[in-house]
Design a protein around this motif. Structure first.
Motif, PDB file in Angstrom:
ATOM      1  N   TYR A 108      -1.886   0.872  -4.846  1.00 13.29           N
ATOM      2  CA  TYR A 108      -1.390  -0.445  -4.467  1.00 13.29           C
ATOM      3  C   TYR A 108      -0.471  -0.960  -5.569  1.00 13.29           C
ATOM      4  N   ARG A 127       0.857  -1.186   0.000  1.00 16.77           N
ATOM      5  CA  ARG A 127       0.000   0.000   0.000  1.00 16.77           C
ATOM      6  C   ARG A 127       0.889   1.230   0.000  1.00 16.77           C
ATOM      7  N   ALA A 133      -6.381   2.610  -5.230  1.00 19.21           N
ATOM      8  CA  ALA A 133      -6.895   2.055  -3.981  1.00 19.21           C
ATOM      9  C   ALA A 133      -8.419   2.101  -3.974  1.00 19.21           C
TER      10      ALA A 133
END
Length: 269
Positions: A51, A40, A98
């Motif tokens: 990501y 992350r 994300a």
């Protein structure tokens, strides 16, 4: 709450995506079992979280499969967008947006009162996925396809026998294989499936599933491919959650044979 990631240094990345990664803080996922690495990227001023998934050898091919499926899912279901992809002769790097919201597992673990609401949302989202027309999907993930892949993994010694569910604790991969054969043949009820429909792969916001990740196994298969995995995940939170999920999805009478088969098949991956 179980710790599901840890801070880390940035890994080496190809030059054509490394500039995008500058300025981020990094945390490595500690939950996934794909064999690759998932990071992350967060904390960069004025930039969205990202990501990065990367791996070598066969894992690189799996990452490439996920990239193709994410691009196919765009416009059909909420899923990460592909922000960058690089593959060379031995490795692959997939950069993704994300998801909003919170992983379903985290939400159910932290707020028990919300579990019925989350379970209903998971069932509703799965109905939406399974309603995608089969003839629009170019990917195959049926049990025959996955059995061939499982056999390769068994023969290569890649199955983690120490990670089997409690019902199969102490079993060998060959014992799981043999037990599955007893349940064949199956009459498939083909739909577009996710392939790893688990609590860590679904994100929830405002009482609804807002996105799905880990799409590398998306393809046409029996609906119990997804039902069995989620049913198994929900067992951590009790039989009431399991029963509510199946009822909310629309299952009146559970096909125990298919449920058992797909639970065993998942052990081999």
């Amino acid at each position: 709450m179980e710790k599901r990631e840890q801070p880390c240094a940035a890994p080496a990345a190809p030059a054509n995506i490394s500039a995008t990664l500058d300025g981020y803080r990094w945390a490595r996922d500690t939950v996934g079992e794909s064999g690759g690495a998932v990071y992350r990227l967060h904390g960069k001023a004025g930039a969205p979280d990202l990501y990065l998934k990367c791996g070598e050898g066969p894992i690189a091919d799996e990452i490439a499969n996920e990239m193709v499926r994410l691009r196919w899912l765009a416009g059909r279901l909420p899923a990460p967008s592909v922000e960058g992809f690089v593959q060379d002769r031995n490795a692959a790097w997939l950069l993704m947006s994300a998801m909003w919201g919170q992983a379903a597992w985290q939400l159910m673990d932290a707020q028990p009162a919300l579990r019925p609401t989350v379970v209903d949302a998971l069932a509703a989202f799965l109905r939406r996925l399974h309603a995608i027309p089969v003839d629009s999907c170019p990917f195959t993930s049926d049990h025959a396809h996955r059995l061939r892949a499982a056999r390769v993994r068994i023969d290569a010694g890649l199955v983690d026998e120490d990670d089997f569910d409690e019902e199969r604790e102490g079993w060998s991969a060959e014992q799981v294989w043999d037990a599955m054969q007893v349940l064949l043949p199956l009459d498939p009820d083909a739909v577009v499936t996710h392939g790893d429909y688990s609590l860590d792969n679904l994100f929830v916001l405002d009482a609804a599933v807002c996105g799905v990740i880990d799409a590398g196994r998306v393809g046409i298969a029996d609906r119990y491919q997804d039902l069995a995995i989620m049913w198994n995940c929900l067992g951590e939170f009790g039989a009431d959650c399991q029963q509510r999920f199946l009822a909310s999805y629309g299952i009146d009478a559970v096909d125990q044979r298919k449920l058992a088969f797909h639970l065993m098949l998942d052990e081999l991956f």
